[in-house]
Design a protein around this motif. Sequence first.
Motif, short mmCIF file in Angstrom:
data_model
loop_
_atom_site.label_atom_id
_atom_site.label_comp_id
_atom_site.label_asym_id
_atom_site.label_seq_id
_atom_site.Cartn_x
_atom_site.Cartn_y
_atom_site.Cartn_z
N ILE A 156 -12.85 -49.51 -51.97
CA ILE A 156 -13.27 -48.15 -52.31
C ILE A 156 -14.79 -48.02 -52.19
CG2 ILE A 156 -13.45 -46.51 -54.23
CD1 ILE A 156 -10.61 -47.36 -55.05
N ALA A 157 -15.51 -49.06 -52.61
CA ALA A 157 -16.97 -49.05 -52.48
C ALA A 157 -17.40 -49.04 -51.01
CB ALA A 157 -17.57 -50.25 -53.19
N SER A 158 -16.69 -49.78 -50.16
CA SER A 158 -17.03 -49.81 -48.73
C SER A 158 -16.89 -48.43 -48.11
CB SER A 158 -16.13 -50.80 -47.99
OG SER A 158 -16.33 -52.12 -48.43
N VAL A 159 -15.79 -47.75 -48.44
CA VAL A 159 -15.58 -46.40 -47.90
C VAL A 159 -16.64 -45.44 -48.45
CG1 VAL A 159 -14.01 -44.43 -47.83
CG2 VAL A 159 -13.12 -46.74 -47.51
N ALA A 160 -16.94 -45.55 -49.74
CA ALA A 160 -17.96 -44.68 -50.32
C ALA A 160 -19.32 -44.93 -49.68
CB ALA A 160 -18.04 -44.91 -51.83
N ALA A 161 -19.66 -46.19 -49.44
CA ALA A 161 -20.93 -46.52 -48.81
C ALA A 161 -21.03 -45.95 -47.41
CB ALA A 161 -21.11 -48.05 -48.77
N LEU A 162 -19.99 -46.11 -46.63
CA LEU A 162 -19.99 -45.59 -45.25
C LEU A 162 -19.93 -44.06 -45.23
CD1 LEU A 162 -17.64 -48.32 -43.79
CD2 LEU A 162 -20.03 -47.95 -43.13
#
Length: 343
Positions: A156-162
């Motif tokens: 979820i953090a990876s998607v939010a970061a991107l």
Amino acid sequence: MSESQSLMLQEAQQSPEVVATLLQKEQPVFDEIAKLFASGAPSVVTTAARGSSDHAATFFKYLFEITCGVPVASVGPSIASVYGAPLHLKGGIHFTVSQSGASPDIVALQDAAKRGGATTIAVVNVTDSPLARQADIVLNLNAGAEKSVAATKSFIASVAALSGVTAAIGGKRDLHAALDKLPEALLATNGIDTAAAEDVLFNATSLYTAGRGPAFAIALEAALKAKETAGLHAEAFSLAELMHGPMRLVQPGFPIVAFTPDDPAYVNNVQALERLQKLGATTVPFSTQPLSGANLRVPSTGNGLLDPLVSLLVYYRLIESVTRRKGFDPDKPANLLKVTETV
């Protein structure tokens, strides 16, 4: 595993706070990447990742292409690590997405991208990893230690970061506003009743997951989690592709988990689900709108392109519950390790 909660569930529940911290702390990095694009926008962006991280890169692909109009291409890590092929990426931007930043193949691919002329950006949770040390720019996921084998908060953090990268480059107010609301929307998923959907998946032997655009990336992640935690055979498809050959397997009672956000594909997606229901499929749609089937209504960020990520947190809770009900430990799936180092 805890008597009351698995690590997988505990870590998934941390996602709202992780996302809020990430979006605040990494704003200077978002600004730096936006300036990089403003100084010389590449004609193509490349990515490399494995497993759940690759699904995050797929989400980025759709969101970035829709928002910014720049093609995003995934490069297989083996191009560098096994085949030793040079990459010609002069003036390009290369993103590597990884929780651990330790797998030799993605490190090799990032090195090849840099030698080929690209500026390299590591989207990573371990900032002292080989990947991060080699990158030109590091975008820290700020997810903290993740002990369960099944990645949840780091995905979820990876998607939010991107998505933060996309918003910074694209300058779209609606996406910025949706990101501001994302932690609140994730938190608001607490208490959503998944019992009917749990029964469908518990009794399944095989299933499809589906979506379009960024939601297709979430369908990929959902299928992976069904396999690695609950031991369920699951395949992910675009709902458009599902209307072709894969529809042959749809028999009465066949489960289809569909991520159906209120975005430009919504009407077509609903029509596809109605057709599948007529064939006897048991549908489990995740949407901000009411739909037939074992419907899971989720909060909205105000942007249908980002809402599938909110649905995913509900799905993580759902598949964790199914896994435990089957008598498996979601934190220790058979045959798997937390960090997989491939070449």
